[in-house]
Structure formats: structure tokens, C-alpha cells
Design a protein around this motif. Sequence first.
Motif, PDB file in Angstrom:
ATOM      1  N   ARG A  10       0.854  -1.196   0.000  1.00 24.22           N
ATOM      2  CA  ARG A  10       0.000   0.000   0.000  1.00 24.22           C
ATOM      3  C   ARG A  10       0.881   1.234   0.000  1.00 24.22           C
ATOM      4  O   ARG A  10       1.918   1.283   0.666  1.00 24.22           O
ATOM      5  CB  ARG A  10      -0.893   0.008   1.246  1.00 24.22           C
ATOM      6  CG  ARG A  10      -1.958  -1.062   1.158  1.00 24.22           C
ATOM      7  CD  ARG A  10      -2.543  -1.358   2.494  1.00 24.22           C
ATOM      8  NE  ARG A  10      -3.336  -0.244   2.987  1.00 24.22           N
ATOM      9  CZ  ARG A  10      -3.667  -0.093   4.260  1.00 24.22           C
ATOM     10  NH1 ARG A  10      -3.276  -0.957   5.149  1.00 24.22           N
ATOM     11  NH2 ARG A  10      -4.406   0.931   4.638  1.00 24.22           N
ATOM     12  N   ILE A  11       0.466   2.234  -0.814  1.00 24.68           N
ATOM     13  CA  ILE A  11       1.214   3.494  -0.844  1.00 24.68           C
ATOM     14  C   ILE A  11       0.275   4.592  -0.354  1.00 24.68           C
ATOM     15  O   ILE A  11      -0.815   4.780  -0.899  1.00 24.68           O
ATOM     16  CB  ILE A  11       1.728   3.796  -2.268  1.00 24.68           C
ATOM     17  CG1 ILE A  11       2.635   2.630  -2.706  1.00 24.68           C
ATOM     18  CG2 ILE A  11       2.485   5.119  -2.317  1.00 24.68           C
ATOM     19  CD1 ILE A  11       2.963   2.627  -4.155  1.00 24.68           C
ATOM     20  N   ILE A  12       0.673   5.249   0.711  1.00 19.07           N
ATOM     21  CA  ILE A  12      -0.221   6.248   1.321  1.00 19.07           C
ATOM     22  C   ILE A  12       0.482   7.617   1.343  1.00 19.07           C
ATOM     23  O   ILE A  12       1.637   7.708   1.789  1.00 19.07           O
ATOM     24  CB  ILE A  12      -0.554   5.832   2.777  1.00 19.07           C
ATOM     25  CG1 ILE A  12      -1.123   4.409   2.804  1.00 19.07           C
ATOM     26  CG2 ILE A  12      -1.493   6.812   3.445  1.00 19.07           C
ATOM     27  CD1 ILE A  12      -1.292   3.849   4.190  1.00 19.07           C
ATOM     28  N   PRO A  13      -0.206   8.671   0.850  1.00 16.81           N
ATOM     29  CA  PRO A  13       0.421   9.994   0.963  1.00 16.81           C
ATOM     30  C   PRO A  13       0.492  10.419   2.434  1.00 16.81           C
ATOM     31  O   PRO A  13      -0.466  10.225   3.186  1.00 16.81           O
ATOM     32  CB  PRO A  13      -0.541  10.905   0.175  1.00 16.81           C
ATOM     33  CG  PRO A  13      -1.689  10.080  -0.214  1.00 16.81           C
ATOM     34  CD  PRO A  13      -1.539   8.696   0.269  1.00 16.81           C
ATOM     35  N   TYR A  14       1.635  10.940   2.846  1.00 18.91           N
ATOM     36  CA  TYR A  14       1.789  11.305   4.261  1.00 18.91           C
ATOM     37  C   TYR A  14       2.755  12.488   4.368  1.00 18.91           C
ATOM     38  O   TYR A  14       3.933  12.377   3.984  1.00 18.91           O
ATOM     39  CB  TYR A  14       2.332  10.099   5.036  1.00 18.91           C
ATOM     40  CG  TYR A  14       2.577  10.372   6.502  1.00 18.91           C
ATOM     41  CD1 TYR A  14       1.513  10.512   7.399  1.00 18.91           C
ATOM     42  CD2 TYR A  14       3.880  10.529   6.997  1.00 18.91           C
ATOM     43  CE1 TYR A  14       1.741  10.771   8.734  1.00 18.91           C
ATOM     44  CE2 TYR A  14       4.109  10.785   8.333  1.00 18.91           C
ATOM     45  CZ  TYR A  14       3.040  10.903   9.199  1.00 18.91           C
ATOM     46  OH  TYR A  14       3.264  11.158  10.526  1.00 18.91           O
ATOM     47  N   ALA A  15       2.263  13.590   4.852  1.00 15.35           N
ATOM     48  CA  ALA A  15       3.056  14.816   5.053  1.00 15.35           C
ATOM     49  C   ALA A  15       3.927  15.120   3.834  1.00 15.35           C
ATOM     50  O   ALA A  15       5.157  15.170   3.918  1.00 15.35           O
ATOM     51  CB  ALA A  15       3.906  14.688   6.305  1.00 15.35           C
ATOM     52  N   LEU A  19       4.158   7.173   1.791  1.00 15.52           N
ATOM     53  CA  LEU A  19       4.500   6.101   2.726  1.00 15.52           C
ATOM     54  C   LEU A  19       4.290   4.774   2.004  1.00 15.52           C
ATOM     55  O   LEU A  19       3.245   4.556   1.396  1.00 15.52           O
ATOM     56  CB  LEU A  19       3.545   6.191   3.917  1.00 15.52           C
ATOM     57  CG  LEU A  19       4.117   5.829   5.270  1.00 15.52           C
ATOM     58  CD1 LEU A  19       5.279   6.748   5.602  1.00 15.52           C
ATOM     59  CD2 LEU A  19       3.015   5.980   6.320  1.00 15.52           C
ATOM     60  N   PHE A  20       5.272   3.937   2.070  1.00 13.30           N
ATOM     61  CA  PHE A  20       5.228   2.675   1.342  1.00 13.30           C
ATOM     62  C   PHE A  20       5.120   1.555   2.381  1.00 13.30           C
ATOM     63  O   PHE A  20       6.012   1.371   3.202  1.00 13.30           O
ATOM     64  CB  PHE A  20       6.540   2.590   0.550  1.00 13.30           C
ATOM     65  CG  PHE A  20       6.650   1.381  -0.309  1.00 13.30           C
ATOM     66  CD1 PHE A  20       6.096   1.370  -1.584  1.00 13.30           C
ATOM     67  CD2 PHE A  20       7.355   0.259   0.129  1.00 13.30           C
ATOM     68  CE1 PHE A  20       6.223   0.257  -2.384  1.00 13.30           C
ATOM     69  CE2 PHE A  20       7.475  -0.852  -0.667  1.00 13.30           C
ATOM     70  CZ  PHE A  20       6.918  -0.842  -1.935  1.00 13.30           C
ATOM     71  N   ILE A  21       3.964   0.843   2.396  1.00 21.48           N
ATOM     72  CA  ILE A  21       3.781  -0.209   3.422  1.00 21.48           C
ATOM     73  C   ILE A  21       3.668  -1.580   2.749  1.00 21.48           C
ATOM     74  O   ILE A  21       2.845  -1.764   1.852  1.00 21.48           O
ATOM     75  CB  ILE A  21       2.496   0.048   4.239  1.00 21.48           C
ATOM     76  CG1 ILE A  21       2.580   1.413   4.925  1.00 21.48           C
ATOM     77  CG2 ILE A  21       2.292  -1.045   5.295  1.00 21.48           C
ATOM     78  CD1 ILE A  21       1.283   1.843   5.576  1.00 21.48           C
ATOM     79  N   ALA A  22       4.515  -2.498   3.153  1.00 24.86           N
ATOM     80  CA  ALA A  22       4.442  -3.867   2.598  1.00 24.86           C
ATOM     81  C   ALA A  22       4.122  -4.845   3.723  1.00 24.86           C
ATOM     82  O   ALA A  22       4.704  -4.769   4.800  1.00 24.86           O
ATOM     83  CB  ALA A  22       5.778  -4.216   1.953  1.00 24.86           C
ATOM     84  N   ARG A  23       3.162  -5.722   3.471  1.00 21.88           N
ATOM     85  CA  ARG A  23       2.760  -6.692   4.501  1.00 21.88           C
ATOM     86  C   ARG A  23       2.864  -8.105   3.922  1.00 21.88           C
ATOM     87  O   ARG A  23       2.407  -8.329   2.791  1.00 21.88           O
ATOM     88  CB  ARG A  23       1.301  -6.396   4.886  1.00 21.88           C
ATOM     89  CG  ARG A  23       0.843  -7.102   6.128  1.00 21.88           C
ATOM     90  CD  ARG A  23      -0.386  -6.417   6.695  1.00 21.88           C
ATOM     91  NE  ARG A  23      -1.560  -6.677   5.873  1.00 21.88           N
ATOM     92  CZ  ARG A  23      -2.600  -7.427   6.268  1.00 21.88           C
ATOM     93  NH1 ARG A  23      -2.607  -7.951   7.467  1.00 21.88           N
ATOM     94  NH2 ARG A  23      -3.630  -7.617   5.483  1.00 21.88           N
ATOM     95  N   ASP A  24       3.478  -8.983   4.700  1.00 20.98           N
ATOM     96  CA  ASP A  24       3.603 -10.374   4.230  1.00 20.98           C
ATOM     97  C   ASP A  24       2.268 -11.089   4.466  1.00 20.98           C
ATOM     98  O   ASP A  24       1.869 -11.300   5.608  1.00 20.98           O
ATOM     99  CB  ASP A  24       4.736 -11.069   5.011  1.00 20.98           C
ATOM    100  CG  ASP A  24       4.989 -12.472   4.495  1.00 20.98           C
ATOM    101  OD1 ASP A  24       4.170 -12.964   3.706  1.00 20.98           O
ATOM    102  OD2 ASP A  24       6.006 -13.079   4.878  1.00 20.98           O
ATOM    103  N   VAL A  25       1.566 -11.455   3.377  1.00 21.10           N
ATOM    104  CA  VAL A  25       0.250 -12.104   3.533  1.00 21.10           C
ATOM    105  C   VAL A  25       0.291 -13.584   3.115  1.00 21.10           C
ATOM    106  O   VAL A  25      -0.746 -14.194   2.865  1.00 21.10           O
ATOM    107  CB  VAL A  25      -0.864 -11.353   2.743  1.00 21.10           C
ATOM    108  CG1 VAL A  25      -1.191 -10.032   3.399  1.00 21.10           C
ATOM    109  CG2 VAL A  25      -0.501 -11.169   1.293  1.00 21.10           C
ATOM    110  N   THR A  26       1.518 -14.148   3.069  1.00 28.01           N
ATOM    111  CA  THR A  26       1.649 -15.546   2.621  1.00 28.01           C
ATOM    112  C   THR A  26       0.795 -16.482   3.475  1.00 28.01           C
ATOM    113  O   THR A  26       0.028 -17.299   2.960  1.00 28.01           O
ATOM    114  CB  THR A  26       3.128 -16.005   2.724  1.00 28.01           C
ATOM    115  OG1 THR A  26       3.946 -14.924   2.339  1.00 28.01           O
ATOM    116  CG2 THR A  26       3.407 -17.214   1.876  1.00 28.01           C
ATOM    117  N   LYS A  27       0.922 -16.342   4.805  1.00 21.28           N
ATOM    118  CA  LYS A  27       0.223 -17.222   5.731  1.00 21.28           C
ATOM    119  C   LYS A  27      -1.310 -17.060   5.588  1.00 21.28           C
ATOM    120  O   LYS A  27      -2.038 -18.048   5.513  1.00 21.28           O
ATOM    121  CB  LYS A  27       0.662 -16.857   7.159  1.00 21.28           C
ATOM    122  CG  LYS A  27       0.316 -17.856   8.187  1.00 21.28           C
ATOM    123  CD  LYS A  27       1.410 -18.880   8.381  1.00 21.28           C
ATOM    124  CE  LYS A  27       0.811 -20.104   9.051  1.00 21.28           C
ATOM    125  NZ  LYS A  27       1.300 -21.345   8.537  1.00 21.28           N
TER     126      LYS A  27
END
Length: 267
Positions: A10-15, A19-27
Motif C-alpha cells: 500500500r502506498i499512502i500519501p503522508y506529510a 508512505l510505502f507499506i508492505a505486509r507479508d500475507v503468505t500465511k
Amino acid sequence: LNPQSLLEIRIIPYAEQMLFIARDVTKLKQLENMRQDFVANVSHELRTPLTVMLGYLEMMEEPEHTPPAMIKKAIDEMSQQTVRMRDLVEQLLVLSKIESGGEEVFKQTVNVASMLSVVQSETSSLNAVKGHQISFDIDNDLIVYGSETELRSAMSNLIFNAIHYTPDGGTIAVSWKRTKEGALFSVSDNGEGISQKHLARITERFYRVDKARSRKTGGSGLGLSIVKHVLARHYSGLKVSSQVGKGSTFSFTLPNNMIPEKDQKAS
Ligand code: ADP
């Protein structure tokens, strides 16, 4: 992270920056796939007997064109299919109860001989049909901690399997004994056996070596996965040794901490 990991980005505009957020969703993805497989399997298992029953019901809609022998066959077949569906639903309920926590294992003590006598009477009518020689070698004083309903269900699944998968007139040996490591349960048969390639998978839900044949014997493919879950909750695991055409031995040991102390000293 490993190269096969599945990422949700997810890329979120911030100030005034991004903001670049990566989440491991393998499980999560794996769990979702398992859930989908499970629902598909259950639906398939229920649809097959229902289709058979519908076919027979349609045939019986015109009883004047149906010979009495056919009607008798249809009723027998429908009652078999109903039993299959009832057993499947019962196994699913047991599985879901165990998975949602089950009974407290160290709160109950169980005398293995009396637990086994219940299983013996459950299996006796099937065994009368199959005509096996079943021997029991049981330590009558053996007491273990555990859930009686769960352990009984594990033993009953293993003994029923030995009876089902052994050609008529076979030999089955059941034993419960004290060993250095704990309380050892074992059931051996001289039945059809299981090849190496299937052995690693037989405790998976709905896994059957020969789908067509086990359907005839009425199995759901859930029995051994229930056994595996029950044993894990009792600090144990299922051991299987088998040779095609010679037979199989299924066993497990409840470790010493599952045997009340006074009984450990007595042995
Ligand atoms: P099922 O309801 O089909 O018996 P289980 O989970 O109890 O399901 O067993 C899975 C498969 O393992 C069976 O379909 C059968 O092919 C094999 N199996 C289990 N027990 C035995 C046995 N004692 N001898 C030979 N094959 C067995």
C-alpha cells in the motif's frame, strides 16, 4: 521475507511524502486456500450421496413401473447414504470441537481398559460381519490423563480402520501397555497395507488411498486427521508402519507426564 513471499503493498500519501507499506500475507493466503479447499471437499462429500438419493427418489415416483426388488434396493442404498452423511457431519463436529480448544486434558483421568471396552462393543457388530480374529492385550490398571471422549474417538477410528481395510477373516491385535516412555497404544492388522507414497498423506483431511473403495466402506477421509489432532492435544503423535499386502500398525505413546504419578510408581 523469502522470494516466494506474497506481499500486499500500500502506498499512502503522508506529510507531502509517500508512505510505502508492505505486509507479508503468505500465511493468510495459505489459510484462505485451506478454508476454500475444506468447503469444496465438504460440499463434494455431501453432494455425492444426495445425488444418488435424488436418483432413487425419482425412480420411486413411479412405483407402478418399478419392480419391488428395485424399490428394496433403493431403500437400502438411500439408508446407506444417509448413514454416510450423518457420519460425515458427526466427524466434522468432532473436528471443529477439538479445533476450538476441546476439553481440558489434565482435568480427567481415564482407565484405558474401560474406555476400550466401549470401543469393543461399538466395533463388535461390524467385526461379526467381517469375521476377523481380534485380540486385546490390555494393562487393566493403566490410567492416563486425557479427554475420554477424544481418546475414545481416536482409538475407535484406528480400530474401525483396521477392521475396514483388512479382508474378511483377518487378524487384528490391539494393545495398551506401560513402557519406559509412557502408555503405548497399538493396533496391528494383516490387511491391505498402505504404500510409501500415500503414507505421508493419510492424516490429511479427506485424503483416501482409494477413493472409490473407501466410499464403499463408508469412510469420510476425516478419521485419521481427527486422530492426529487428538494426539497433538495429548502431547503425542501417530506412528504408522505399513507394507502393501502385509498389513499396518498404527500406534502412539502418551508420554509419562500423561500418567498420574502414583500409577507411574506402581508400574
Ligand atoms: P477413511 O474415512 O477413508 O477411513 P481415514 O482418515 O480414517 O479415512 O483414513 C485415510 C485413508 O488411510 C483411508 O481411506 C485408507 O485408504 C487408509 N487407511 C487407514 N487405515 C488403514 C489401515 N489400517 N489399512 C490400510 N489402509 C488404511
